[in-house]
Design a protein around this motif. Structure first.
Motif, PDB file in Angstrom:
ATOM      1  N   TYR A  69       0.833  -1.209   0.000  1.00 35.62           N
ATOM      2  CA  TYR A  69       0.000   0.000   0.000  1.00 35.62           C
ATOM      3  C   TYR A  69       0.868   1.258   0.000  1.00 35.62           C
ATOM      4  O   TYR A  69       0.592   2.220  -0.722  1.00 35.62           O
ATOM      5  N   GLU A  70       1.916   1.240   0.786  1.00 35.87           N
ATOM      6  CA  GLU A  70       2.794   2.410   0.870  1.00 35.87           C
ATOM      7  C   GLU A  70       3.426   2.743  -0.478  1.00 35.87           C
ATOM      8  O   GLU A  70       3.660   3.911  -0.799  1.00 35.87           O
ATOM      9  N   GLN A  71       3.671   1.721  -1.302  1.00 41.94           N
ATOM     10  CA  GLN A  71       4.334   1.915  -2.594  1.00 41.94           C
ATOM     11  C   GLN A  71       3.363   2.053  -3.763  1.00 41.94           C
ATOM     12  O   GLN A  71       3.793   2.262  -4.899  1.00 41.94           O
ATOM     13  N   HIS A  72       2.066   1.963  -3.491  1.00 43.14           N
ATOM     14  CA  HIS A  72       1.105   1.803  -4.581  1.00 43.14           C
ATOM     15  C   HIS A  72       1.035   3.014  -5.508  1.00 43.14           C
ATOM     16  O   HIS A  72       0.895   2.859  -6.729  1.00 43.14           O
ATOM     17  N   ASP A  73       1.122   4.215  -4.970  1.00 43.28           N
ATOM     18  CA  ASP A  73       1.118   5.394  -5.842  1.00 43.28           C
ATOM     19  C   ASP A  73       2.365   5.425  -6.723  1.00 43.28           C
ATOM     20  O   ASP A  73       2.299   5.827  -7.893  1.00 43.28           O
ATOM     21  N   GLN A  74       3.493   5.010  -6.159  1.00 41.70           N
ATOM     22  CA  GLN A  74       4.722   4.967  -6.954  1.00 41.70           C
ATOM     23  C   GLN A  74       4.584   3.962  -8.092  1.00 41.70           C
ATOM     24  O   GLN A  74       4.985   4.233  -9.229  1.00 41.70           O
ATOM     25  N   TYR A 122       1.731  -7.752  -9.759  1.00 39.14           N
ATOM     26  CA  TYR A 122       1.939  -8.803  -8.767  1.00 39.14           C
ATOM     27  C   TYR A 122       1.456  -8.328  -7.394  1.00 39.14           C
ATOM     28  O   TYR A 122       0.270  -8.433  -7.078  1.00 39.14           O
ATOM     29  N   ASP A 123       2.347  -7.764  -6.591  1.00 39.90           N
ATOM     30  CA  ASP A 123       1.936  -7.285  -5.267  1.00 39.90           C
ATOM     31  C   ASP A 123       0.871  -6.196  -5.374  1.00 39.90           C
ATOM     32  O   ASP A 123      -0.062  -6.140  -4.561  1.00 39.90           O
ATOM     33  N   GLY A 124       1.014  -5.320  -6.376  1.00 37.42           N
ATOM     34  CA  GLY A 124       0.048  -4.235  -6.525  1.00 37.42           C
ATOM     35  C   GLY A 124      -1.349  -4.724  -6.830  1.00 37.42           C
ATOM     36  O   GLY A 124      -2.340  -4.135  -6.376  1.00 37.42           O
ATOM     37  N   SER A 125      -1.471  -5.803  -7.585  1.00 33.26           N
ATOM     38  CA  SER A 125      -2.787  -6.346  -7.918  1.00 33.26           C
ATOM     39  C   SER A 125      -3.322  -7.238  -6.803  1.00 33.26           C
ATOM     40  O   SER A 125      -4.537  -7.299  -6.575  1.00 33.26           O
ATOM     41  N   ALA A 126      -2.427  -7.926  -6.091  1.00 34.99           N
ATOM     42  CA  ALA A 126      -2.864  -8.662  -4.901  1.00 34.99           C
ATOM     43  C   ALA A 126      -3.476  -7.699  -3.887  1.00 34.99           C
ATOM     44  O   ALA A 126      -4.429  -8.046  -3.176  1.00 34.99           O
ATOM     45  N   LEU A 127      -2.945  -6.476  -3.831  1.00 34.22           N
ATOM     46  CA  LEU A 127      -3.481  -5.479  -2.906  1.00 34.22           C
ATOM     47  C   LEU A 127      -4.924  -5.114  -3.255  1.00 34.22           C
ATOM     48  O   LEU A 127      -5.738  -4.862  -2.360  1.00 34.22           O
ATOM     49  N   VAL A 128      -5.270  -5.090  -4.531  1.00 30.58           N
ATOM     50  CA  VAL A 128      -6.654  -4.817  -4.928  1.00 30.58           C
ATOM     51  C   VAL A 128      -7.578  -5.892  -4.361  1.00 30.58           C
ATOM     52  O   VAL A 128      -8.666  -5.597  -3.837  1.00 30.58           O
ATOM     53  N   LEU A 129      -7.159  -7.143  -4.459  1.00 29.18           N
ATOM     54  CA  LEU A 129      -7.971  -8.237  -3.922  1.00 29.18           C
ATOM     55  C   LEU A 129      -8.050  -8.159  -2.400  1.00 29.18           C
ATOM     56  O   LEU A 129      -9.103  -8.436  -1.810  1.00 29.18           O
ATOM     57  N   TYR A 130      -6.958  -7.784  -1.767  1.00 35.49           N
ATOM     58  CA  TYR A 130      -6.971  -7.606  -0.315  1.00 35.49           C
ATOM     59  C   TYR A 130      -7.949  -6.500   0.073  1.00 35.49           C
ATOM     60  O   TYR A 130      -8.721  -6.639   1.039  1.00 35.49           O
ATOM     61  N   PRO A 177      -7.509   2.998   8.539  1.00 33.39           N
ATOM     62  CA  PRO A 177      -7.346   4.444   8.352  1.00 33.39           C
ATOM     63  C   PRO A 177      -5.939   4.940   8.654  1.00 33.39           C
ATOM     64  O   PRO A 177      -5.576   6.051   8.256  1.00 33.39           O
ATOM     65  N   ASP A 178      -5.144   4.109   9.332  1.00 34.35           N
ATOM     66  CA  ASP A 178      -3.780   4.512   9.670  1.00 34.35           C
ATOM     67  C   ASP A 178      -2.781   4.198   8.559  1.00 34.35           C
ATOM     68  O   ASP A 178      -1.606   4.557   8.668  1.00 34.35           O
ATOM     69  N   TRP A 179      -3.224   3.541   7.484  1.00 38.35           N
ATOM     70  CA  TRP A 179      -2.314   3.237   6.378  1.00 38.35           C
ATOM     71  C   TRP A 179      -2.154   4.473   5.493  1.00 38.35           C
ATOM     72  O   TRP A 179      -3.141   5.150   5.167  1.00 38.35           O
ATOM     73  N   HIS A 180      -0.933   4.731   5.074  1.00 37.93           N
ATOM     74  CA  HIS A 180      -0.650   5.906   4.256  1.00 37.93           C
ATOM     75  C   HIS A 180       0.241   5.524   3.078  1.00 37.93           C
ATOM     76  O   HIS A 180       1.074   4.624   3.172  1.00 37.93           O
ATOM     77  N   VAL A 181       0.042   6.229   1.978  1.00 37.74           N
ATOM     78  CA  VAL A 181       0.819   6.000   0.764  1.00 37.74           C
ATOM     79  C   VAL A 181       2.019   6.937   0.751  1.00 37.74           C
ATOM     80  O   VAL A 181       1.890   8.126   1.068  1.00 37.74           O
ATOM     81  N   GLU A 182       3.172   6.399   0.398  1.00 35.57           N
ATOM     82  CA  GLU A 182       4.378   7.223   0.315  1.00 35.57           C
ATOM     83  C   GLU A 182       4.291   8.175  -0.881  1.00 35.57           C
ATOM     84  O   GLU A 182       3.679   7.856  -1.909  1.00 35.57           O
ATOM     85  N   PRO A 183       4.912   9.355  -0.776  1.00 38.03           N
ATOM     86  CA  PRO A 183       4.911  10.288  -1.910  1.00 38.03           C
ATOM     87  C   PRO A 183       5.616   9.686  -3.126  1.00 38.03           C
ATOM     88  O   PRO A 183       6.541   8.876  -3.000  1.00 38.03           O
ATOM     89  N   VAL A 184       5.182  10.100  -4.302  1.00 36.29           N
ATOM     90  CA  VAL A 184       5.768   9.621  -5.548  1.00 36.29           C
ATOM     91  C   VAL A 184       7.069  10.356  -5.829  1.00 36.29           C
ATOM     92  O   VAL A 184       7.154  11.573  -5.678  1.00 36.29           O
ATOM     93  N   GLU A 185       8.074   9.584  -6.223  1.00 33.41           N
ATOM     94  CA  GLU A 185       9.346  10.167  -6.639  1.00 33.41           C
ATOM     95  C   GLU A 185       9.473  10.025  -8.145  1.00 33.41           C
ATOM     96  O   GLU A 185       9.312   8.935  -8.695  1.00 33.41           O
ATOM     97  N   ASN A 186       9.756  11.112  -8.826  1.00 34.73           N
ATOM     98  CA  ASN A 186       9.899  11.075 -10.285  1.00 34.73           C
ATOM     99  C   ASN A 186      11.259  10.512 -10.683  1.00 34.73           C
ATOM    100  O   ASN A 186      12.212  10.580  -9.942  1.00 34.73           O
TER     101      ASN A 186
END
Length: 442
Positions: free
Chosen positions: A334-339, A361-369, A433-442
């Motif tokens: 989840y933290e890496q999902h925006d990246q 892989y992990d990103g799509s498993a997260l959708v199912l979660y 609600p305590d989960w947060h996404v890390e900022p995107v790095e270009n």
């Protein structure tokens, strides 16, 4: 891969005749494609790359054949009427050194030479380097494999061994029937000094492992877990969808395991290391037999359904078998999902170069979660079993999954799943609600 697959006909069966000689040595090959025209055809295409083309016939009559990139354009002597059946025979010299490269998890794919033979790793579009085909993930047909090898070598393929016969020159002719239709990308054909280790799974399911002679003992500990893995997945997804299963141990520089139908190929290194890693790979490829193989994807943008499900069940199993806690894995994803959305596209919106990146892989498993957190475990389990049951032996896509999940859950899940699958930013995780996404790095 917008040029994959072909229109105008439906394949009824492929027959591959290979006169295999030695590793990295060209050999005589013939592929016969039996098909039915779905429209009137004055010409048609097959996906076919490399190799040395000799002759093409349609219903026994020579046909004009022109190569256009990865397409073999065939013009029969007489047009084929809509609904007509026809047989195409392509004779060529196969080049078992052909490989291509992707800058993602797949890396090198196509023919995979081994010390004494070869195996295949064809995902996503490598089948055309081996045989002419209608090479699209949603298109499936039965296969017959006829492979002649030098004495002392064994040929194996998807499905059931029909027979092996010694030829007058001492070479051995092996014949296999796929038993079920399969997509071209899921074909497996391996030749080498193998031991075939037979066992049984739940309800007497035949389990056939194919192992290089020198690795039988070293890989037995983890290979022997297949019946347990089958039982675990059947509790969640229902009966195993094919007539047999097994693991082909790849003793070569294979970068990844692959869910070739009914005979998954797993690199030997994955079976000689730690148990947690070995089981993750074994469960991942086995889960694909339900989702990805039995339930095929409609198009490559639906790959999240195949890889996401396989990764989800891999992690769910590992959670209770010595691996990392599932919730911890999903929080990290989840933290890496925006990246990942920035780098690889949203789960259901890959580009061709990012197809097999982390988001699928992990990103799509997260959708199912997230879906499980939204509807609860009991409803999620009913969605999953309904998914693989409803579309068993068929192709299905993202819209089909959203529609089925909504029906089973008794609520329209489109507003929930759409931003998860297509949005530029990761939605809030239900119940966390305590989960947060890390900022995107270009």
């Amino acid at each position: 891969m917008p040029l994959d697959g072909n229109g105008g006909y439906s394949v009824r069966r492929y027959t591959l005749d290979f006169d295999w000689r030695a590793p990295r040595t060209p050999f005589g090959a013939t592929t016969t494609v039996s098909a039915t025209a779905t429209q009137a055809l004055s010409r048609f295409d097959l996906d076919f790359a490399g190799n040395t083309l000799h002759t093409v016939t349609v219903d026994g009559t020579p046909a004009k054949a022109v190569r256009d990139g990865d397409e073999l354009v065939v013009t029969p002597a007489k047009p084929i009427a809509r609904g007509g059946t026809f047989t195409v025979r392509v004779a060529y010299t196969a080049d078992p050194t052909q490989r291509r490269h992707r800058d993602d998890a797949i890396q090198d794919y196509g023919w995979v030479p081994t010390a004494d033979g070869t195996l295949l790793s064809l995902q996503p579009d490598g089948a055309r380097m081996v045989f002419p085909a209608d090479d699209h993930p949603s298109v499936r047909a039965p296969f017959t494999f006829r492979v002649t090898t030098p004495p002392g070598l064994t040929a194996v393929a998807n499905g059931r061994l029909v027979g092996h016969v010694r030829q007058p020159d001492g070479r051995i002719r092996w014949t296999y029937d796929s038993e079920h239709p399969l997509a071209a990308q899921l074909v497996q054909l391996a030749i080498g000094r193998f031991s075939v280790v037979n066992g049984t799974g739940p309800r007497g399911l035949p389990v056939r492992d194919v192992v290089p002679d020198g690795l039988v003992a070293g890989t037995e500990k983890y290979r022997s877990l297949t019946p347990e893995h089958l039982a675990w997945l059947e509790q969640r997804l229902g009966p195993y969808p094919f007539r047999r299963y097994g693991v082909l141990v790849g003793d070569t520089d294979l970068p990844v395991a692959l869910e070739t139908q009914s005979l998954s190929v797993v690199p030997s290194a994955d079976l000689l290391g730690d148990q947690v890693g070995a089981e993750r790979n074994l469960v991942h490829e086995l889960a694909h037999q339900w989702t990805g193989d039995s339930v095929a994807i409609r198009r490559w943008s639906d790959l999240w359904l195949s890889e996401g499900h396989a990764r989800f069940y891999e992690l769910l199993h590992s959670d209770t078998h010595g691996g990392i806690d599932l919730e911890d894995m999903m929080r990290a994803a989840y933290e890496q999902h925006d990246q990942w959305r920035h780098d690889d596209g949203a789960p259901a919106e890959p580009t061709e170069p990012t197809l097999f990146r982390q988001m699928r892989y992990d990103g799509s498993a997260l959708v199912l979660y997230a879906l499980r957190e939204k509807v609860g475990e009991d409803t999620f389990d009913r969605i999953e079993r309904s998914w693989v049951t409803t579309y068993r032996g068929r192709a299905a896509g993202t819209a089909d999954f959203v529609r089925l999940a909504s029906h089973v859950a008794g609520e329209d899940l489109t507003p929930f799943l759409t931003p998860w699958l297509y949005g530029a930013h990761t939605p809030p995780m239900p119940g966390h609600p305590d989960w947060h996404v890390e900022p995107v790095e270009n």
